[in-house]
Every structure is written in C-alpha cells, then in structure tokens.
Design a protein around this motif. Structure first.
Motif, PDB file in Angstrom:
ATOM      1  N   ARG A 443       0.835  -1.207   0.000  1.00 23.38           N
ATOM      2  CA  ARG A 443       0.000   0.000   0.000  1.00 23.38           C
ATOM      3  C   ARG A 443       0.870   1.258   0.000  1.00 23.38           C
ATOM      4  N   TRP A 478      -7.268   9.943  -5.999  1.00 20.99           N
ATOM      5  CA  TRP A 478      -7.542   8.499  -5.908  1.00 20.99           C
ATOM      6  C   TRP A 478      -6.261   7.689  -6.094  1.00 20.99           C
ATOM      7  N   ASN A 481      -5.125   7.187  -2.508  1.00 22.80           N
ATOM      8  CA  ASN A 481      -6.118   6.777  -1.520  1.00 22.80           C
ATOM      9  C   ASN A 481      -5.736   5.413  -0.940  1.00 22.80           C
ATOM     10  N   HIS A 483      -7.327   3.092   0.658  1.00 22.48           N
ATOM     11  CA  HIS A 483      -8.228   1.968   0.401  1.00 22.48           C
ATOM     12  C   HIS A 483      -8.099   1.473  -1.034  1.00 22.48           C
ATOM     13  N   LEU A 484      -8.097   2.396  -1.981  1.00 19.64           N
ATOM     14  CA  LEU A 484      -7.984   2.002  -3.385  1.00 19.64           C
ATOM     15  C   LEU A 484      -6.623   1.368  -3.674  1.00 19.64           C
ATOM     16  N   CYS A 485      -5.574   1.929  -3.089  1.00 20.72           N
ATOM     17  CA  CYS A 485      -4.234   1.378  -3.305  1.00 20.72           C
ATOM     18  C   CYS A 485      -4.114  -0.030  -2.728  1.00 20.72           C
ATOM     19  N   ALA A 488      -6.126  -2.459  -4.915  1.00 23.23           N
ATOM     20  CA  ALA A 488      -5.376  -2.744  -6.142  1.00 23.23           C
ATOM     21  C   ALA A 488      -4.270  -3.766  -5.871  1.00 23.23           C
TER      22      ALA A 488
END
Length: 617
Positions: A443, A478, A481, A483-485, A488
């Motif tokens: 992350r 984003w 971010n 959470h998104l990272c 992914a």
C-alpha cells in the motif's frame, strides 16, 4: 556432539557479532543518538507513525521479516551439503543481511520514515525512484501471491494449525486496545496471550474444533487465498496499533518461545539422545553429508549461484528493507533502538535458519515416517532427500523441518501430536505475519508510485506552487487513496495466485510457478537497497567500504541466477514454453532484469556527475 557444538557455536558467534560489529556500526558509522527526533514522534498520526517500545517493534519486525523464507530455503539448500548452507547463513547474516536491514532502517529514520524506494529518488535521481518503485511493486506482488498460497498449503498439511492461527486475530485486537488505548502494562497481557496461544495448540483440534479444522482445510486453495487477502486488506488500512502491531508482537512471543523449546530439545537430544524408540534413545547425529558428493545423481543445480538465492531470508533478504523502511522506521521512538531491531532481528533470523539446517540434517535422523515405514538415521535422510525434484516442493521442505524440529521437542517428553501441531502453527504464523505486513508495505509503495505520477503531472509548475499542489493532490487524489491502493495490491496478487499451472488444471496451481523467481528477485532487491544505502552514505561522507562488496555481490549473483532460470534451465531451445503456462514467470523475470540494469545505469551516471561526492540531483 557436533550438532550441539554447531548450535552453541552459532549462538555465541551471533552474540559476539551483535556486541562488536553491530555496536561499531551503530556508534562509529551511523552514530545513532538518543537526542535525534524519531519520525514516529515528529510525524505521529495514530495510524502509521506510532511511537512504540522497542520490544514490541522487535516482535513486529522479526515476525514480518522471517516468514517461511528461513525455513523452506535452508531446508532445500542442505542438499548441497550442510556445511555450505551453514557457512552462508552464518557469515551472510552477520556481514550482509544484518548490515542491509540495519542500514535501511537508519536511512529511513533519517529521512522522515520514507521507504527505500522513495529515498532512491533523493540520493540517486528522480527517475530511479520510479524504477525502484516498479521493482518493489513486482516483488511485493510476488510475496502476497506466493505467501497466500503457502499458508493455504500449510493449513492443508497441518489442519490442527488453523484454529490456533485464527484465535490470534481477536486476541491481538484485545491486546492492541488495552495496551494502546488504556495504557495497560504489556507484561500481564503478554503472559495471558502466550498461555492462550499454547492452550489453543493443545486443545484447538479436539472435538468439534477438529471437525471445523478438517472442513476449513478442505477449502479450495483460492478460497483460502481470497480469505487471507481480505484479512490483509483490513489489517493494512487499520491503524497499525489495532491489529498488525499487537498480532506480530504476540506471535513473536509464541515463535521465540517455541524456538527456545527447540533449542532446549536439541541440547537434551545431543546429551541424552532422542525420544525413546522401543525403550532406547537414539543418538543425535548429523546424517547428511557435509558436502554432497552425488550432485549429478541427485540432479542438483549449480551451487554457485543457486545456493545464494535458495537461502535468502536466513542470510540476506531484500524484502527486509521494506519492513525496515516501511513500518519499523515509523514506530521506533528512539534512534538508538535501531540496532536492537534492525541488526538484532536479522541475527535472530539467522539463528532460526541454523536451527532449520540442524533439524533437517540431524533431527530428521531421529525418526521419519515414510509411507508405511518408520526410518531413522541415514535411511530417513535418503528417503526425504532422494533427489532435487522430490525435495523442492513446498510440502517436502516444510515436512523436513517440522519432522526434525518436532523430534527435538519430543525429547522433552512432549507428545508427537502436540509437537507437530506446534511446529505447524510456527510455520503458518510466520507466513501470516509476513503476508499482512507485505500488504501494508505494498500500500505504501503504490501510494508513493501514485505520488510520482502526480509529480509528473505538476512538473511544469514553479517550485513553490508545485510543492503545495503536490501535497494537496496526495491528500485527495484516488492515486494515493489508501483503500484504493490496498484493494489494487490485493487484486493483483489474487490474479497472480489464481493462475492455473496448465490448461485444465485448477486455479491456484500456477501461482507456485512463480516460486523459482522469488529467491532471485528477493536477493536482487537487497542489492538495489544496498545501492541506495551506499549512495546515501556517500552523500553524507560516511565510510562505505564495508557495504561496497556486498552491494556488487547482491547485484550480480541474483541476476545471474534469474537469467539462468529463464533462458537456460527453463526455456532451453523450446520457445513454445513461454507461450504456455509460464509466460508470467518469464515476463516478470525479464522485466525485473531490465529495470535493474536501467537503475544501475542511472546510478553510474550519478557517480560520474558527482566526482566531488556532493549532491547528485
């Protein structure tokens, strides 16, 4: 007695190394100071930057760096002979691995807790930051994919380890709350946690729990991988004190105490013999050759370079630089604690690797069930290590260590059932702590990669405006971010793990195809981290002679092994091999080599531009 002498000699050597070479590095080279402001205090945010006692950070750091690497690597490398494996572990961990981990930790603490990948852009060139971050994404994706599968395999081999490992999660949440929020002294929770974890090993496979373990062990590989990656996502986005830190800490209590029991069992076996067989205690003897004479018959690959990438974590591991600079540097509350955590943890892992070697070459000889036969002595060794092909599978390597180590425990009067359950939990817990730490590290890396893309977008702005706009964009984009990272990172790892080994094969069987690259990429990452440490020390006009040779060694050897695996041992003349089930392995290997060469070229260019040894940017 030789087994006993090796264990005792290794322990004494590590204690001497810590109090001589490690002390010299801390005091004379890095000049650690209690007055320096640690990043955990300067940037404290209650989430990633959290000032923590060095004992707790040691627990997190040790369990995160160890994983199954110092177990499966030495358990296979002993096929070349126990002597080469032992020498590489001892001298590699003292003069290369511990220096690498300690150096990465200090460099990160002196740079506000940045990761080694981010620091590369400051000390070599901005382009190198992007190259290094790309390599880190590849390496951590491999770690997440492979270790998710490793844990699933361990749970299938030892179902009795499932309940004890799952119990650690709520236990860690309780410990984290009472210690961090309520300020409870760590001693009482530590004792209670240790007692609960050992009770879970003793009674976690009884009655309905045994049925539950059997049911969970029968889950498909990808079901387990999905569950583990979801857990890793949660552990990664929560504040570090909630789950990651306390779970690693209580894990370290159990793992280190188990190691202590193994050592005591080894000493008892060395003096009195192993657990009685038909009323007779067999003598503890090394049943493996010091140097394997039948290399061709056992189909062993070249000892040079493959010994040095087969044993990675027990001697030196590039993954450790990510733990040092990614999480531990953000938690240490005093700079002088870095030697205990950085140098000391690697020596502890080296000692673990020594015990693995002794368990496989001596403990195994105390008794091995092979098919319908119970074998001892050299017969047990020959059955377990008949050839490279039969020994290189993950179950074979884990079984060699678990059997040998449980034989040591049985000399203490511990039952075979409890001993094997405890060692199964030992292996699974190490893998699990590496998995959740790797997810958090990935992350960070993906966020830093997103920050690089933001900087590229803003590069035409004047410097003051660019800096302010960059800070604002990192907080809202984003691309950074958390959470998104993290999602992914988990999705990429899940996809890699889910590949079938061939048409018609089940999902998950192909993920382990990536294992041959793990050791090489891991070691290559260590070489690149050494390169960053070298340039940072050079800019600070600090002595660099003691890391120059390890840097060159760790850049050349892993690349050699990787190229050999891809173009000679694997592909050969049959190029259709690339288009079948192993295209991902070849693609990742070639991409990593290209990125390494590019990064080295950039470093050489930086060296030429800085004959006065000042700033290279």
């Amino acid at each position: 007695m030789p087994t006993l002498a090796i264990a005792l000699g290794a322990l004494v050597l590590y204690i001497l190394a810590y109090n001589t070479y490690g002390k010299w590095l801390g005091q004379k080279v890095f000049k650690l100071s209690k007055d320096s402001l640690a990043p955990s205090i300067e940037l404290e945010d209650g989430n990633d930057f959290v000032p923590t006692k060095k004992g707790i950070v040691f627990g997190h750091h040790f369990t995160s760096i160890a994983g199954t690497g110092p177990i499966v690597g030495p358990a296979l490398a002993v096929m070349w002979g126990w002597l080469p494996a032992l020498l590489w572990v001892l001298f590699g961990s003292i003069f290369i691995g511990a220096v690498h981990d300690f150096g990465a930790l200090v460099v990160s603490m002196r740079n506000k807790g940045k990761t080694v990948g981010d620091i590369a852009g400051d000390v070599i060139s901005p382009r190198v930051r992007l190259l290094f971050l790309c390599i880190l994404v590849i390496a951590l994706s491999l770690v997440l994919a492979i270790f998710g599968l490793v844990i699933a395999v361990v749970f299938r081999l030892y179902p009795q380890s499932i309940t004890p490992c799952l119990i650690q999660i709520p236990l860690a949440l309780i410990i984290g709350f009472f210690v961090h929020r309520k300020g409870l002294n760590i001693l009482i929770p530590s004792i209670i946690s240790l007692a609960v974890m050992y009770l879970s090993v003793a009674y976690g496979n009884v009655g309905w729990l045994a049925d539950l373990n059997s049911t969970l062990a029968a889950w498909p590989l990808m079901t387990w991988v999905t569950f583990l990656l979801v857990y890793s996502y949660i552990a990664s986005v929560l504040p570090v004190w909630v789950l990651l830190q306390p779970r690693d800490y209580i894990n370290s209590l159990q793992l280190i105490s188990t190691l202590a029991l193994v050592v005591v069992g080894l000493f008892v076996a060395g003096i009195f013999g192993g657990a009685p067989i038909d009323g007779i205690r067999p003598p503890l003897e090394i049943v493996a050759p010091a140097i394997e004479p039948n290399i061709t018959a056992k189909q062993l690959p070249l000892i040079f370079p493959f010994l040095f990438v087969t044993i990675a974590c027990g001697a030196v591991s590039g993954f450790h630089c990510l733990v040092s600079s990614g999480t531990s540097s953000k938690q240490l509350r005093c700079e002088t604690d870095a030697r205990f955590v950085g140098y000391g943890s690697m020596l502890t892992e080296g000692f673990l690797a020594v015990l693995v070697i002794l368990a496989c070459v001596a403990g195994l000889g105390l008794g091995l069930t092979h098919g319908d036969e119970f074998l001892t002595g050299t017969a047990a060794w020959d059955a377990q290590y008949s050839s490279w092909a039969s020994s290189k599978g993950l179950p074979a390597k884990i079984n060699a260590f678990v059997t040998g180590a449980s034989n040591f425990l049985q000399t203490l009067g511990i039952s075979a059932i409890f001993a094997k359950a405890l060692m199964g939990v030992f292996v699974a817990s190490f893998a699990a702590t590496t998995l959740d730490s790797a997810c958090r590290l990935q992350r960070y890396v993906v966020q830093e990669l997103g920050g690089c893309l933001i900087d590229l977008k803003l590069r035409k702005l004047p410097e003051p405006e660019k800096t302010q706009a960059g800070l604002e964009a990192r907080q809202t984009s984003w691309l950074t971010n958390k959470h998104l990272c993290t999602i992914a990172a988990c999705l990429i790892a899940w996809w890699m793990a889910s590949l079938p080994s061939a048409a018609g094969k089940p999902a998950g069987t192909g993920g382990m195809i990536l294992w041959p690259l793990f050791g090489a990429i891991n070691q290559l990452l260590g070489g690149l981290a050494f390169l960053v440490i070298f340039f940072w020390m050079r800019r600070k006009k600090m002595p660099t002679w003691f890391i120059a040779i390890p840097t060159v060694f760790m850049l050349i050897l892993p690349a050699w092994a990787m190229l050999y695996q891809i173009f000679i041992a694997a592909i050969g003349s049959d190029l259709s091999w690339i288009g079948q089930e192993r295209w991902l392995l070849v693609g990742i290997g070639i991409s990593t080599i290209i990125l390494e060469i590019w990064m080295i070229v950039e470093a050489i260019g930086c060296w030429r531009r800085t004959s006065d040894k000042t700033d290279c940017i």
